[in-house]
Design a protein around this motif. Structure first.
Motif, PDB file in Angstrom:
ATOM      1  N   ASP A   1     -25.021  69.930  38.142  1.00  6.33           N
ATOM      2  CA  ASP A   1     -26.416  70.233  37.890  1.00  6.33           C
ATOM      3  C   ASP A   1     -26.873  69.923  36.472  1.00  6.33           C
ATOM      4  N   ARG A   2     -25.963  69.670  35.556  1.00  5.08           N
ATOM      5  CA  ARG A   2     -26.358  69.335  34.203  1.00  5.08           C
ATOM      6  C   ARG A   2     -26.953  67.940  34.167  1.00  5.08           C
ATOM      7  N   LEU A   3     -27.753  67.707  33.131  1.00  2.00           N
ATOM      8  CA  LEU A   3     -28.469  66.431  33.018  1.00  2.00           C
ATOM      9  C   LEU A   3     -27.599  65.403  32.310  1.00  2.00           C
ATOM     10  N   SER A   4     -26.475  65.065  32.918  1.00  2.00           N
ATOM     11  CA  SER A   4     -25.552  64.128  32.291  1.00  2.00           C
ATOM     12  C   SER A   4     -26.173  62.742  32.197  1.00  2.00           C
ATOM     13  N   GLY A   5     -26.024  62.136  31.012  1.00  2.00           N
ATOM     14  CA  GLY A   5     -26.496  60.777  30.809  1.00  2.00           C
ATOM     15  C   GLY A   5     -27.962  60.634  30.493  1.00  2.00           C
ATOM     16  N   VAL A   6     -28.695  61.740  30.375  1.00  5.10           N
ATOM     17  CA  VAL A   6     -30.127  61.691  30.098  1.00  5.10           C
ATOM     18  C   VAL A   6     -30.405  62.431  28.802  1.00  5.10           C
ATOM     19  N   SER A   7     -31.143  61.805  27.891  1.00  2.09           N
ATOM     20  CA  SER A   7     -31.519  62.485  26.661  1.00  2.09           C
ATOM     21  C   SER A   7     -32.634  63.485  26.935  1.00  2.09           C
ATOM     22  N   CYS A   8     -32.740  64.443  26.056  1.00  2.00           N
ATOM     23  CA  CYS A   8     -33.756  65.478  26.204  1.00  2.00           C
ATOM     24  C   CYS A   8     -35.161  64.859  26.192  1.00  2.00           C
ATOM     25  N   GLU A   9     -35.399  63.946  25.244  1.00  6.00           N
ATOM     26  CA  GLU A   9     -36.717  63.321  25.121  1.00  6.00           C
ATOM     27  C   GLU A   9     -37.061  62.491  26.353  1.00  6.00           C
ATOM     28  N   ARG A  10     -36.055  61.786  26.871  1.00  4.57           N
ATOM     29  CA  ARG A  10     -36.326  60.949  28.046  1.00  4.57           C
ATOM     30  C   ARG A  10     -36.676  61.806  29.259  1.00  4.57           C
ATOM     31  N   TYR A  11     -35.962  62.918  29.449  1.00  2.00           N
ATOM     32  CA  TYR A  11     -36.280  63.780  30.587  1.00  2.00           C
ATOM     33  C   TYR A  11     -37.697  64.318  30.467  1.00  2.00           C
ATOM     34  N   TRP A  12     -38.083  64.717  29.265  1.00  2.00           N
ATOM     35  CA  TRP A  12     -39.444  65.227  29.066  1.00  2.00           C
ATOM     36  C   TRP A  12     -40.478  64.161  29.421  1.00  2.00           C
ATOM     37  N   ASP A  13     -40.270  62.942  28.930  1.00  2.00           N
ATOM     38  CA  ASP A  13     -41.229  61.860  29.165  1.00  2.00           C
ATOM     39  C   ASP A  13     -41.271  61.454  30.637  1.00  2.00           C
ATOM     40  N   ASP A  14     -40.110  61.387  31.267  1.00  2.00           N
ATOM     41  CA  ASP A  14     -40.035  60.880  32.645  1.00  2.00           C
ATOM     42  C   ASP A  14     -40.399  61.920  33.694  1.00  2.00           C
ATOM     43  N   CYS A  15     -40.103  63.185  33.408  1.00  2.00           N
ATOM     44  CA  CYS A  15     -40.232  64.198  34.462  1.00  2.00           C
ATOM     45  C   CYS A  15     -40.803  65.519  33.970  1.00  2.00           C
ATOM     46  N   GLY A  16     -40.301  65.991  32.840  1.00  2.00           N
ATOM     47  CA  GLY A  16     -40.636  67.331  32.374  1.00  2.00           C
ATOM     48  C   GLY A  16     -42.119  67.563  32.172  1.00  2.00           C
ATOM     49  N   PHE A  17     -42.788  66.622  31.512  1.00  2.00           N
ATOM     50  CA  PHE A  17     -44.209  66.801  31.239  1.00  2.00           C
ATOM     51  C   PHE A  17     -45.012  66.888  32.531  1.00  2.00           C
ATOM     52  N   SER A  18     -44.716  66.016  33.477  1.00  2.33           N
ATOM     53  CA  SER A  18     -45.492  66.000  34.717  1.00  2.33           C
ATOM     54  C   SER A  18     -45.289  67.284  35.522  1.00  2.33           C
ATOM     55  N   VAL A  19     -44.054  67.822  35.536  1.00  8.80           N
ATOM     56  CA  VAL A  19     -43.799  69.081  36.243  1.00  8.80           C
ATOM     57  C   VAL A  19     -44.571  70.220  35.588  1.00  8.80           C
ATOM     58  N   LEU A  20     -44.505  70.298  34.261  1.00  9.96           N
ATOM     59  CA  LEU A  20     -45.220  71.356  33.554  1.00  9.96           C
ATOM     60  C   LEU A  20     -46.733  71.183  33.697  1.00  9.96           C
ATOM     61  N   ASN A  21     -47.193  69.939  33.653  1.00 13.43           N
ATOM     62  CA  ASN A  21     -48.624  69.681  33.805  1.00 13.43           C
ATOM     63  C   ASN A  21     -49.130  70.132  35.170  1.00 13.43           C
ATOM     64  N   TYR A  22     -48.295  70.001  36.184  1.00 17.59           N
ATOM     65  CA  TYR A  22     -48.666  70.421  37.544  1.00 17.59           C
ATOM     66  C   TYR A  22     -48.741  71.942  37.656  1.00 17.59           C
ATOM     67  N   LEU A  23     -47.802  72.635  37.000  1.00 16.96           N
ATOM     68  CA  LEU A  23     -47.700  74.094  37.149  1.00 16.96           C
ATOM     69  C   LEU A  23     -48.491  74.876  36.103  1.00 16.96           C
ATOM     70  N   TYR A  24     -48.681  74.283  34.927  1.00 15.18           N
ATOM     71  CA  TYR A  24     -49.375  74.996  33.844  1.00 15.18           C
ATOM     72  C   TYR A  24     -49.954  73.941  32.907  1.00 15.18           C
ATOM     73  N   GLU A  25     -51.076  73.376  33.299  1.00 18.35           N
ATOM     74  CA  GLU A  25     -51.630  72.181  32.653  1.00 18.35           C
ATOM     75  C   GLU A  25     -51.899  72.376  31.165  1.00 18.35           C
ATOM     76  N   ASP A  26     -52.570  73.460  30.805  1.00 16.49           N
ATOM     77  CA  ASP A  26     -52.935  73.657  29.401  1.00 16.49           C
ATOM     78  C   ASP A  26     -51.704  73.732  28.504  1.00 16.49           C
ATOM     79  N   ALA A  27     -50.663  74.395  28.973  1.00 15.72           N
ATOM     80  CA  ALA A  27     -49.439  74.512  28.177  1.00 15.72           C
ATOM     81  C   ALA A  27     -48.754  73.167  28.022  1.00 15.72           C
ATOM     82  N   SER A  28     -48.851  72.309  29.019  1.00 12.83           N
ATOM     83  CA  SER A  28     -48.172  71.010  28.945  1.00 12.83           C
ATOM     84  C   SER A  28     -48.678  70.193  27.763  1.00 12.83           C
TER      85      SER A  28
END
Length: 293
Positions: free
Chosen positions: A162-189
């Protein structure tokens, strides 16, 4: 100086998570969660100061569930997973409320880490420099599998998968993290993305300390379980000596303030912002896992 603009980004985050009217968590739960993260006191002591709303059985159950997850976020953020998100859903917290709570935890953890170091600086100025360094540094993998009853449904193999092996923190945020947070809590994203962008800017834009801050950021990310490329690994070995690595470890993983003058405020901020981003990414990854479960 980068500090006044950095303070502005902190205030923006604070306003959005704790004061803004658009957040999904109710005000009393926000305030209780923030005090819980800061206090580290026992449950029996903590609930003595609950207001009438929080004493309600439903809210009591929510607070207990949030407290359990906060312990994981504080001690082993890489261990949070879909099972913990399920536990929060079982006490009738919505996914948006869960994400809001996880953001508050990460934000307060980073502030507490900075404050701890500032307090140590103040004490050091009064008492003089201390030379003893008795605590040995441990690498990330030595702490990953320490027994902890609160980690619950994860065994050793489950952690690795389950760990994010092979992915940098910044890349995960750009590729997935921001969009998930934007969907669930737009202003905070947008507030969080602005904070991440500012921190990246002051790391790269500081002409006198750019290499040091880049190495500190990379080493902090490595301690938190994220992979580095060859250039980053070489830079860490070139720029950070053993003592500095030990201080970064204590600040990043142990959340212990350091009184040593060679750990500058910029370095402390970089360490704590690396931890903040890692906590948020791991939390959003767990939420994403739960949504696809």
């Amino acid at each position: 100086s980068s500090m006044p603009p950095y303070q502005a980004t902190l205030l923006l985050t604070e306003y959005q998570l704790m004061i803004g009217e658009t957040g999904p968590l109710t005000g009393h739960l926000r305030n209780h969660l923030a005090s819980l993260v800061l206090s580290q006191s026992a449950i029996s002591e903590k609930f003595k100061i609950f207001d009438n709303e929080t004493k309600n059985l439903k809210n009591f159950e929510k607070c207990i569930a949030l407290q359990r997850v906060n312990k994981i976020m504080a001690d082993k953020p890489w261990a949070i997973n879909k099972c913990h998100i399920e536990q929060l859903r079982l006490v009738n917290l919505s996914l948006s409320e869960i994400v809001h709570g996880l953001l508050i935890m990460a934000h307060i953890h980073s502030l507490a880490g900075i404050e701890a170091t500032l307090n140590k600086f103040e004490k050091s100025n009064k008492k003089g420099r201390k030379t003893g360094r008795n605590e040995k540094s441990n690498v990330f993998t030595e702490n990953l599998y320490e027994s902890d009853n609160d980690i619950g449904c994860l065994d050793k193999e489950h952690v690795i998968v389950d760990r994010l092996s092979g992915v940098s923190c910044e890349r995960y945020w750009d590729d997935c993290g921001f969009s998930v947070l934007n969907y669930l809590y737009e202003d905070a994203s947008y507030a969080i993305d602005n904070r991440f962008a500012f921190v990246q800017g002051f790391r790269k834009g500081n002409k006198n300390h750019s290499r040091l801050l880049h190495a500190v950021w990379g080493y902090s990310q490595q301690l938190l379980g994220f992979c580095l490329d060859d250039y980053e690994s070489e830079l860490i070995d070139e720029v950070l000596d053993k003592n500095l690595k030990e201080l970064i470890y204590k600040s990043c993983i142990k959340q212990v303030g350091n009184s040593e003058s060679d750990l500058s405020l910029l370095t402390v901020v970089t360490v704590q912002e690396a931890r903040l981003q890692a906590e948020i990414v791991y939390a959003l990854h767990a939420v994403t896992q739960f949504m696809h479960w």
